[in-house]
Design an enzyme around this catalytic site. Structure first.
Site, PDB file in Angstrom:
ATOM      1  N   CYS A  81       0.831  -1.209   0.000  1.00 24.77           N
ATOM      2  CA  CYS A  81       0.000   0.000   0.000  1.00 24.77           C
ATOM      3  C   CYS A  81       0.862   1.254   0.000  1.00 24.77           C
ATOM      4  CB  CYS A  81      -0.926  -0.001   1.219  1.00 24.77           C
ATOM      5  SG  CYS A  81      -1.988   1.452   1.318  1.00 24.77           S
ATOM      6  N   CYS A  87      -0.602   5.621   7.214  1.00 26.97           N
ATOM      7  CA  CYS A  87      -1.866   5.055   7.698  1.00 26.97           C
ATOM      8  C   CYS A  87      -1.621   4.086   8.850  1.00 26.97           C
ATOM      9  CB  CYS A  87      -2.577   4.347   6.553  1.00 26.97           C
ATOM     10  SG  CYS A  87      -4.165   3.618   7.025  1.00 26.97           S
ATOM     11  N   CYS A 167      -7.143   1.389  -0.904  1.00 22.88           N
ATOM     12  CA  CYS A 167      -6.977   0.545   0.284  1.00 22.88           C
ATOM     13  C   CYS A 167      -6.975  -0.904  -0.181  1.00 22.88           C
ATOM     14  CB  CYS A 167      -8.097   0.785   1.290  1.00 22.88           C
ATOM     15  SG  CYS A 167      -7.939  -0.245   2.776  1.00 22.88           S
ATOM     16  N   GLN A 277     -18.816 -10.498  10.477  1.00 25.56           N
ATOM     17  CA  GLN A 277     -17.377 -10.627  10.288  1.00 25.56           C
ATOM     18  C   GLN A 277     -16.946  -9.859   9.050  1.00 25.56           C
ATOM     19  OE1 GLN A 277     -15.388 -11.852  12.390  1.00 25.56           O
ATOM     20  NE2 GLN A 277     -16.522 -13.307  13.645  1.00 25.56           N
ATOM     21  N   GLU A 337     -27.219 -13.642  23.519  1.00 23.69           N
ATOM     22  CA  GLU A 337     -26.507 -12.436  23.100  1.00 23.69           C
ATOM     23  C   GLU A 337     -26.981 -11.269  23.953  1.00 23.69           C
ATOM     24  OE1 GLU A 337     -24.405  -9.604  21.679  1.00 23.69           O
ATOM     25  OE2 GLU A 337     -24.050 -11.584  20.792  1.00 23.69           O
ATOM     26  N   CYS A 411     -10.226 -13.537  20.116  1.00 24.74           N
ATOM     27  CA  CYS A 411      -9.646 -12.424  19.365  1.00 24.74           C
ATOM     28  C   CYS A 411      -8.529 -11.765  20.166  1.00 24.74           C
ATOM     29  CB  CYS A 411     -10.723 -11.399  19.003  1.00 24.74           C
ATOM     30  SG  CYS A 411     -11.581 -10.672  20.411  1.00 24.74           S
TER      31      CYS A 411
END
Length: 453
Positions: A81, A87, A167, A277, A337, A411
């Site tokens: 990139c 960035c 991007c 996702q 949830e 994660c």
């Protein structure tokens, strides 16, 4: 020889001697030793010799960044990139894709062994993604200066906006959107009311959510409808009070906001405020039995092997991403949830896919939930997909349900290690582990871990 440090009041100081990088931290920074302290070096790779700028000098550690690479690793490459140096989005582009996966796997295993004294019995190949063009959802920051639009992502270590012209990690249908919006938005009369744009790809089109800090004029609203119709886009407006309005199309039958899981024959409908996702390729490999790069098969289904006699508890179930795939294989599924909006959408998805063996409940999973009726039932399988903080607060109750199998979607390697230690103390062993390439070019590490009792 004694090392000397140069320091000014305006710039970081530079180590005059080179340092050798010994490994990687859990967030992807190089690790070295200097003056008896751990030195964390942004932009460095294992087995490299680098010269660094020290940004912070704490009691036990230093934070630094590479100022020059003296002896480069064979795994270093040229970032693709053009905005990489400015960035703050994709911080690992200097590392080859294969090396990124190898290093992320090492980070997860090191955290498990170091902090939980746990090692997986089996390590599966990582679920691979395409290194670029994978991101199906993205948020663009905006700033207006005298009618001129700055639009892009945050700069490294700053709130300033890096104006992007491209991007490479955006999915191909989204690639045109930054330039399209940069040309069009300045034509609106109330343009400076728009504070950010969120892009998302759909199965057959693209969507744009525009956040505005004050109402848009009727002239601008009409213009946006024409713009959306011309480019076949969904356009949503989000007010300062978080109210979301679909501006175009007004008739929901014209388009369907959804993504598909082909091998499970599931269509997942969603709204712009629902969590989905960003990497559909890896998500599909996580959830269903589709191939990824003709090599990787579904892990969640393959590892758990759900049957019609299994009862599954899916915590942090979202809009039913895992729940409905497990139900499709015959298991009785209870999804829970914290967002009522997501629970309602999960029920919509169950009905749309003719699934009757999945139920969904709303509950705050950050506090004790053992009084809930669904929590008093026995389960054969628990699927856990917690936020970055992990699930330490609920481990004791979960093991009280005595599930034979617990599938943990992580994660954050640090909280996975902590929770793995807790599960190990309760008699569970880590049977299988795999890193998931959900966010190539970034330091984010996602993994799937199967614990069995």
């Amino acid at each position: 020889m004694k090392q000397r440090l140069k320091r000014t009041s305006f710039t970081p100081f530079v180590l005059e001697e080179d340092v050798r990088i010994e490994g990687l931290s859990h967030d992807g920074r190089g690790i070295a030793r200097h003056r008896g302290k751990t030195l964390f070096v942004d932009g460095a790779l294992p087995d490299e010799t680098v010269r660094v700028q020290v940004l912070e000098d704490k009691r036990c550690f230093m934070n630094a960044r590479v100022s020059a690479v003296v002896d480069a690793s064979a795994e270093r490459c040229e970032p693709l990139c053009r905005h990489f140096k400015q960035c703050g989005g994709c911080s690992l582009q200097y590392n080859t894709h294969d090396a990124q996966l190898k290093n992320k796997q090492s980070i997860v295993i090191d955290q498990l062994q170091r902090f939980a004294k746990v090692s997986p019995e089996s390590i599966d190949e990582p679920l691979r993604s395409a290194p670029f063009g994978y991101r199906h959802r993205s948020r663009l920051s905006m700033r207006w200066k005298k009618g001129l639009l700055l639009m892009g992502f945050r700069e490294k270590g700053s709130n300033a906006i890096c104006q992007i012209s491209e991007c490479p990690v955006l999915a191909e249908p989204l690639q045109k959107m930054p330039a399209l919006l940069r040309t069009y938005l300045p034509t609106l009369k109330s343009r400076e009311a728009i504070s950010h744009a969120e892009l998302f790809q759909l199965s057959d089109s693209c969507g744009v959510l525009l956040r505005h800090i004050r109402p848009l004029s009727e002239t601008d609203r009409a213009s946006l409808r024409v713009f959306a119709e011309t480019h076949q886009l969904f356009i949503f407006l989000q007010s300062n009070a978080d109210r979301i309005e679909r501006l175009y199309p007004e008739d929901s039958s014209e388009f369907s906001m959804h993504y598909t899981l082909p091998s499970e024959q599931l269509v997942m409908h969603f709204r712009p405020q629902d969590f989905t996702q960003v990497n559909w390729q890896v998500n599909q490999a996580m959830v269903d039995q589709a191939m990824v790069d003709q090599a990787m098969v579904d892990q969640a289904i393959q590892w758990l092997q759900p049957t019609k006699t299994d009862r599954v508890l899916d915590l942090f179930c979202g809009i039913g991403n895992f729940s409905l795939a497990l139900a499709r294989h015959g298991a009785t599924v209870v999804g829970v949830e914290g967002s009522q909006r997501s629970v309602d959408q999960a029920k919509v998805n169950a009905k749309a896919n003719d699934i009757e063996n999945a139920e969904f409940y709303c509950a705050d999973l950050s506090v004790a939930f053992d009084h809930q009726l669904w929590a008093k039932e026995p389960y054969d399988i628990v699927l856990l997909d917690p936020p970055r903080a992990g699930a330490d607060f609920m481990i004791d109750h979960l093991v009280g349900l005595l599930p034979e199998r617990l599938l943990y979607i992580s994660c954050n390697p640090a909280t996975l290690a902590r929770d793995a230690g807790s599960l190990s103390g309760h008699g569970y062993r880590l049977q299988r582990l795999s890193v998931m390439d959900m966010f190539p070019q970034t330091a984010h590490v996602e993994s799937m871990a199967l614990f069995v009792r």
